[in-house]
Design a protein around this motif. Structure first.
Motif, short mmCIF file in Angstrom:
data_model
loop_
_atom_site.label_atom_id
_atom_site.label_comp_id
_atom_site.label_asym_id
_atom_site.label_seq_id
_atom_site.Cartn_x
_atom_site.Cartn_y
_atom_site.Cartn_z
N TRP A 1 -6.35 6.25 -6.97
CA TRP A 1 -6.01 6.08 -5.57
C TRP A 1 -7.29 5.56 -4.88
N SER B 1 -7.98 -3.13 8.27
CA SER B 1 -8.45 -3.21 7.07
C SER B 1 -9.59 -2.26 6.41
N VAL C 1 -7.07 -4.48 1.84
CA VAL C 1 -6.17 -3.15 1.71
C VAL C 1 -6.32 -2.77 2.99
N VAL D 1 -4.27 7.30 -0.25
CA VAL D 1 -3.91 5.73 0.08
C VAL D 1 -4.43 5.15 -1.29
N ILE E 1 -3.11 1.27 -3.44
CA ILE E 1 -2.05 -0.19 -3.73
C ILE E 1 -1.04 0.48 -4.82
N THR E 2 0.06 -0.15 -4.79
CA THR E 2 1.17 0.06 -5.74
C THR E 2 0.91 -0.37 -6.92
N GLU F 1 0.69 -1.07 0.04
CA GLU F 1 0.16 0.10 0.09
C GLU F 1 0.76 1.19 -0.05
N TYR F 2 0.49 2.47 -0.45
CA TYR F 2 1.13 3.43 -0.39
C TYR F 2 0.21 4.70 0.30
#
Length: 159
Positions: free
Chosen positions: A129, A85, A98, A55, A57-58, A44-45
């Motif tokens: 995002w 989560s 996530v 926020v 996921i990459t 996650e970023y």
């Protein structure tokens, strides 16, 4: 063994692509406002602008998941602690929770993902995002990986 080799090759290719075309910049600031990107080992970023964290996921994560067919997101106003989560991603291969990389209150969700979950495959770290959080504890950022460390983590994971 063949599936392991396939997964390793997919991870290597996605890693090469992610970092060759990545627009993620190291931490910078303008005045007292912080602009930075941080990552979790689970891919996650959080892109930080002041006290708001964007926020998702990459690119590495989306490549590993394959074609994304559904994204489940929380409601605006929901509160999460770091590690909770907050939603899930489903692909043709798997479903994955996530997790919040930092604690905060959801101030926005990316409603476009309801109709176009495949956006995650084409722009995971840009327009796809998941949520925006008003962060409640920016000291949690020190537990996350900065871009160079995340790149090393992905390289090690893809071997």
């Amino acid at each position: 063994m063949a599936s392991s080799l396939f997964a390793r090759n997919v991870a290597r290719r996605s890693l090469d692509t992610a970092f060759r075309f990545s627009k993620v910049a190291p931490s910078t600031s303008v005045g007292s406002v912080r602009f930075a990107s941080y990552f979790t080992p689970a891919h996650e970023y959080v892109k930080v602008e002041g006290t708001v964290g964007t926020v998702g996921i990459t690119d590495f994560a989306q490549a590993a998941l394959g074609d994304i067919v559904f994204v489940d997101l929380p409601e605006v106003g929901d509160e999460f602690e770091k590690g909770d989560s907050f939603g899930s991603v489903e692909s043709v291969k798997a479903a994955s929770d996530v997790y919040a990389p930092v604690s905060g209150t959801v101030t926005a969700i990316n409603e476009a993902l309801d109709d176009e979950p495949g956006m995650v495959n084409t722009g995971a770290e840009e327009g796809a995002w998941f949520i925006k959080l008003e962060m409640t504890n920016d000291s949690e950022l020190s537990d996350l990986l900065e871009p160079a460390a995340y790149k090393e983590h992905c390289e090690a994971e893809s071997q």
